[in-house]
Design a protein around this motif. Structure first.
Motif, PDB file in Angstrom:
ATOM      1  N   ALA A   1       5.476   2.535  -8.007  1.00 57.27           N
ATOM      2  CA  ALA A   1       6.718   3.036  -7.420  1.00 57.27           C
ATOM      3  C   ALA A   1       7.898   2.159  -7.812  1.00 57.27           C
ATOM      4  CB  ALA A   1       6.587   3.090  -5.900  1.00 57.27           C
TER       5      ALA A   1
ATOM      6  N   ASP B   1       5.208   8.046  -3.067  1.00 56.08           N
ATOM      7  CA  ASP B   1       4.084   7.331  -2.457  1.00 56.08           C
ATOM      8  C   ASP B   1       4.142   7.495  -0.938  1.00 56.08           C
ATOM      9  OD1 ASP B   1       1.846   5.793  -2.227  1.00 56.08           O
ATOM     10  OD2 ASP B   1       2.814   3.875  -2.679  1.00 56.08           O
TER      11      ASP B   1
ATOM     12  N   ASP C   1       1.455   5.220   1.784  1.00 56.52           N
ATOM     13  CA  ASP C   1       1.092   3.825   1.560  1.00 56.52           C
ATOM     14  C   ASP C   1       0.729   3.153   2.885  1.00 56.52           C
ATOM     15  OD1 ASP C   1       3.462   3.266   2.854  1.00 56.52           O
ATOM     16  OD2 ASP C   1       4.534   2.609   1.074  1.00 56.52           O
TER      17      ASP C   1
END
Length: 399
Positions: A81, A344, A347
């Motif tokens: 990321a 993402d 996470d």
């Protein structure tokens, strides 16, 4: 007479010689004393030459290439990321490599500062940079991320969101709802003469941040900068004057503080909603059922705030920069949050924040809110939703 002059000249020479010898002796003695004193002091061992560029690069690599968990702990996002975020900033022409510092280092330092709320001098020591250099590049990256706001913080569309369409608890009752709205308090540092205005719910000085989120936990609007003592409805009024709009026929889930405006649907007041649908204590009427599902769906904004503050510790600590920068930092954190929701979304930080929200009852009693008059349109809409939902619920329970 001539003899006397010779004697006088001889005496003068003798005195000069004596004076010169005395001065030489004094100098020698002083030199010996200095040398003697130096021998008593500990010797300073000169350190070998330090290659700062090499050590700096090694420090950066230790953050980015020692595993996802380590990187997430240091800069609050995973390496994949991070590199993608750097590419976006470069491709849009918002950041570029400088003679002193690469884009990778600029963004890494910025994220580290937001994630841990450390001083510029502390980061400068870790990266072998001066405090002034860290200060300059922090603001360069901050302004670059703020320019991403129009690309990453977008108003909600008018189409039905999947989180509602695919859940029989919410569809078709909430098909016109596009998200939730609420305010949150973020720590603020202001001059002493202004502190009273910035004391909100707690004794600490804060700024009141208004935000809307969709059901995917993405921010769709952010207004930061209001003092902590400002009421949510006052902040919303300022947002509406500045161009914030609710699409025609759509609604935001709201608490009682926003109940007097078109497009904002609050709960039923003075009706319990701390209950479960399928337990020994189910809802007893349409208002209780509406409140239950309303609060359940509205948890999206509490989750979004929870993830935001969990990721960026700078929002829960007393800042040390100017108030204008404090406001910009809040918006920048929301921009980065939206970016990460896209690349993402699950996470470890998000999972931890969700767990905290689930185990902590963050909902407040409606009787403690200021009661405001609602628009007839919102009342009619809410009543029809509640009644239809209740009829379907009773039918399902009896089958």
């Amino acid at each position: 007479m001539e003899l006397n002059n010779v004697q006088k000249s001889q005496m003068i020479r003798k005195r000069m010689i004596i004076g010169a010898v005395t001065a030489i002796i004094a100098s020698v003695l002083a030199f010996l004393n200095v040398k003697k004193s130096r021998t008593k002091r500990p010797k300073i061992v000169r350190q070998p030459y330090v290659n700062r560029d090499s050590l700096r690069e090694a420090n950066i690599d230790s953050v980015l290439y020692c595993g996802d968990s380590h990187c997430l702990g240091q800069i609050r996002m995973r390496p994949s990321a991070f590199f993608s975020f750097c590419n976006i900033l470069v491709e849009r022409g918002l950041l570029s490599k400088r003679k002193q510092m690469s884009v990778k280092e600029q963004v890494l330092i910025f994220l580290y500062l937001l994630g841990h709320n450390v001083r510029f001098r502390d980061v400068g020591g870790s990266f072998f940079r001066s405090t002034w250099t860290i200060h300059c590049y922090f603001h360069i990256v901050l302004q670059a991320i703020l320019r991403l706001y129009p690309y990453l913080v977008n108003p909600p569309g008018t189409h039905m969101q999947p989180e509602i369409q695919n859940n029989p608890r919410f569809f078709p009752w909430f098909e016109d709802f596009i998200g939730a709205i609420d305010g949150t308090h973020v720590r603020a540092s202001v001059p002493i003469e202004m502190q009273e205005r910035f004391r909100g719910r707690k004794d600490k000085t804060t700024q009141n941040v208004l935000a809307t989120v969709d059901f995917d936990l993405k921010f769709t609007y952010v207004l930061a900068g209001w003092e902590g003592s400002a009421h949510d409805s006052r902040v919303l009024g300022d947002a509406l004057r500045k161009g914030f709009k609710v699409p025609e026929g759509k609604y935001y889930l709201a608490d009682a503080g926003y109940g007097d405006r078109k497009g904002f649907m609050p709960l039923f007041r003075r009706v319990r909603y701390h209950l479960k649908e399928y337990t020994d204590n189910p809802p007893e009427n349409e208002k209780e059922l509406f409140n239950l599902r309303h609060s359940s769906l509205r948890m999206c904004i509490e989750r979004a705030f929870g993830v935001l503050k969990k990721r960026f510790r700078v929002l829960d600590a007393e800042p040390f920069w100017s108030y204008e920068t404090q406001v910009d930092v809040v918006i920048a954190c929301c921009v980065i949050h939206n970016y990460l929701r896209g690349v993402d979304p699950n996470d470890a930080i998000t999972r931890e924040a969700d767990l905290e929200v689930e185990t902590h009852d963050i909902r407040k009693s409606l009787t403690q809110k200021k009661i405001l008059e609602e628009t007839k349109e919102c009342v009619k809409k809410r009543n029809s939703i509640a009644l239809a939902m209740w009829n379907a619920y009773k039918k399902h329970r009896t089958n």
